[in-house]
Design a protein around this motif. Structure first.
Motif, PDB file in Angstrom:
ATOM      1  N   THR A 181       0.275  -1.652   4.596  1.00 45.27           N
ATOM      2  CA  THR A 181       0.213  -0.367   4.332  1.00 45.27           C
ATOM      3  C   THR A 181      -0.766  -0.120   3.096  1.00 45.27           C
ATOM      4  O   THR A 181      -0.774  -1.015   2.200  1.00 45.27           O
ATOM      5  CB  THR A 181       1.538   0.189   4.156  1.00 45.27           C
ATOM      6  OG1 THR A 181       2.065  -0.193   2.945  1.00 45.27           O
ATOM      7  CG2 THR A 181       2.581   0.144   5.119  1.00 45.27           C
ATOM      8  N   ASN A 199      -1.851   3.300   0.579  1.00 49.18           N
ATOM      9  CA  ASN A 199      -1.871   4.563   0.064  1.00 49.18           C
ATOM     10  C   ASN A 199      -3.308   5.113  -0.170  1.00 49.18           C
ATOM     11  O   ASN A 199      -4.056   4.617  -0.949  1.00 49.18           O
ATOM     12  CB  ASN A 199      -1.078   4.544  -1.380  1.00 49.18           C
ATOM     13  CG  ASN A 199      -0.890   6.150  -1.773  1.00 49.18           C
ATOM     14  OD1 ASN A 199      -1.557   7.085  -0.968  1.00 49.18           O
ATOM     15  ND2 ASN A 199       0.030   6.425  -2.654  1.00 49.18           N
ATOM     16  N   ASP A 240      -5.012   6.280  -3.565  1.00 52.19           N
ATOM     17  CA  ASP A 240      -5.510   5.518  -4.655  1.00 52.19           C
ATOM     18  C   ASP A 240      -6.961   5.395  -4.276  1.00 52.19           C
ATOM     19  O   ASP A 240      -7.341   4.345  -3.631  1.00 52.19           O
ATOM     20  CB  ASP A 240      -4.797   4.320  -4.546  1.00 52.19           C
ATOM     21  CG  ASP A 240      -4.926   3.138  -5.713  1.00 52.19           C
ATOM     22  OD1 ASP A 240      -5.804   3.707  -6.560  1.00 52.19           O
ATOM     23  OD2 ASP A 240      -4.199   2.292  -5.817  1.00 52.19           O
TER      24      ASP A 240
END
Length: 206
Positions: free
Chosen positions: A34, A36, A39
């Motif tokens: 995964t 994000n 970021d």
């Protein structure tokens, strides 16, 4: 993968000089990671990874959240917050359902705001509380009473009282802070309207 025409095995750096074993990816192993997307500090790595892997965008699933926690619709609450974040930043900064998925009581929701939601927004907006107010609908245009605002604000104290004189070139400054009831965990004093007003309150007519 081992057993396929493109099978590839390598000797790992830490295997040891006398270890003749080599490493390969077995048929039944799937690697799922995964990332994000908010970021941006890993943008170059992100680009390299996207050329080599399949990426599936997974946004907040509001249906997994409760629509009635002591009169608070968590689904609509997060939708309202995310719709404002998307305008102020972008869709990659929207908050995922994981932050609120296990909320079963108002006190738990207060905890989530105090320890997760507010700190995340402070990071997103680099401490710009005026924008955080916009996310919660705490700006003056919504005409909320002070008790129902997550982020409150006051005019700064009198300069003469603070410094003993008026400071040239300094305009009156607005001081923002997180509502004391959240900061000091006075959750029993918080009413449902504290949260419902985030998604139900309409701007006052001009």
């Amino acid at each position: 993968r081992i057993g396929n025409p493109e099978e590839l095995k390598v000797k790992l750096p830490y295997s040891g000089v006398n270890d003749k074993a080599s490493f390969g990816v077995p048929q039944n192993l799937y690697i799922i990671g995964t990332m994000n997307s908010a970021d941006r500090s890993i943008a170059l790595i992100d680009t390299a990874l996207r050329r080599r892997f399949t990426f599936i965008e997974y946004s907040a699933d509001y249906s997994l959240l409760s629509n009635n926690v002591e009169g608070i619709n968590i689904q609509e609450l997060l939708k309202a917050i995310n719709s404002r974040i998307e305008i102020l930043l972008d869709k990659d900064h929207k908050i995922g359902h994981a932050y609120l998925i296990n909320i079963k009581s108002k006190n738990q929701l207060c905890d989530a705001f105090r320890n997760k939601i507010v700190p995340l927004l402070e990071e997103y907006f680099y401490g710009d509380y005026e924008k955080i107010q916009l996310v919660f609908g705490d700006n003056p245009e919504f005409n909320k009473n002070k008790e129902s605002r997550v982020i409150t604000n006051n005019q700064s104290s009198d300069q003469r009282q603070l410094f003993g004189k008026e400071i040239d070139g300094f305009e009156e400054k607005i001081i923002y802070q997180v509502n004391d009831k959240i900061s000091f965990q006075k959750y029993e004093d918080i009413q449902a309207d504290f949260f419902t007003s985030i998604y139900t309150k309409s701007p006052k007519a001009e």
